[in-house]
Design a protein around this motif. Sequence first.
Motif, PDB file in Angstrom:
ATOM      1  N   TRP A   6      59.041  41.692  49.580  1.00  0.00           N
ATOM      2  CA  TRP A   6      59.294  42.961  50.255  1.00  0.00           C
ATOM      3  C   TRP A   6      58.932  44.083  49.284  1.00  0.00           C
ATOM      4  CZ3 TRP A   6      60.165  44.149  55.125  1.00  0.00           C
ATOM      5  CH2 TRP A   6      60.730  45.378  55.438  1.00  0.00           C
ATOM      6  N   PRO A   7      57.985  44.952  49.647  1.00  0.00           N
ATOM      7  CA  PRO A   7      57.507  45.956  48.703  1.00  0.00           C
ATOM      8  C   PRO A   7      58.487  47.098  48.446  1.00  0.00           C
ATOM      9  CG  PRO A   7      56.432  46.266  50.803  1.00  0.00           C
ATOM     10  CD  PRO A   7      57.253  45.011  50.918  1.00  0.00           C
ATOM     11  N   HIS A   8      59.476  47.261  49.288  1.00  0.00           N
ATOM     12  CA  HIS A   8      60.405  48.382  49.164  1.00  0.00           C
ATOM     13  C   HIS A   8      61.743  47.910  48.621  1.00  0.00           C
ATOM     14  CE1 HIS A   8      57.547  50.697  51.484  1.00  0.00           C
ATOM     15  NE2 HIS A   8      57.528  49.710  52.356  1.00  0.00           N
ATOM     16  N   LYS A   9      62.346  48.731  47.812  1.00  0.00           N
ATOM     17  CA  LYS A   9      63.689  48.445  47.313  1.00  0.00           C
ATOM     18  C   LYS A   9      64.667  49.283  48.112  1.00  0.00           C
ATOM     19  CE  LYS A   9      62.079  46.054  43.853  1.00  0.00           C
ATOM     20  NZ  LYS A   9      61.842  44.692  44.071  1.00  0.00           N
ATOM     21  N   GLY A  10      65.861  48.803  48.304  1.00  0.00           N
ATOM     22  CA  GLY A  10      66.866  49.584  49.007  1.00  0.00           C
ATOM     23  C   GLY A  10      67.437  48.847  50.202  1.00  0.00           C
ATOM     24  N   ASP A  11      68.173  49.594  51.003  1.00  0.00           N
ATOM     25  CA  ASP A  11      68.875  49.023  52.144  1.00  0.00           C
ATOM     26  C   ASP A  11      67.945  48.795  53.327  1.00  0.00           C
ATOM     27  OD1 ASP A  11      71.211  49.168  50.688  1.00  0.00           O
ATOM     28  OD2 ASP A  11      71.803  51.088  51.549  1.00  0.00           O
TER      29      ASP A  11
END
Length: 60
Positions: A6-11
């Motif tokens: 998953w390229p995005h970090k966070g919720d």
Amino acid sequence: MKRENWPHKGDLSVSIGKASYPSDADHLKELIVKADSSMYKAKMNDKQMRAVKSEESIQH
């Protein structure tokens, strides 16, 4: 949901609406409308809950 590369970090959040035959509607189109409406209510409730949590964290 599975998370791989998953390229995005966070919720990540998911809103799901439900409708049941025949208690919510008798026809497919009506069921879809009910489920869609239920999903948007879930989304709005989640946004309201996040706003309350954010305001609470600012006050402390």
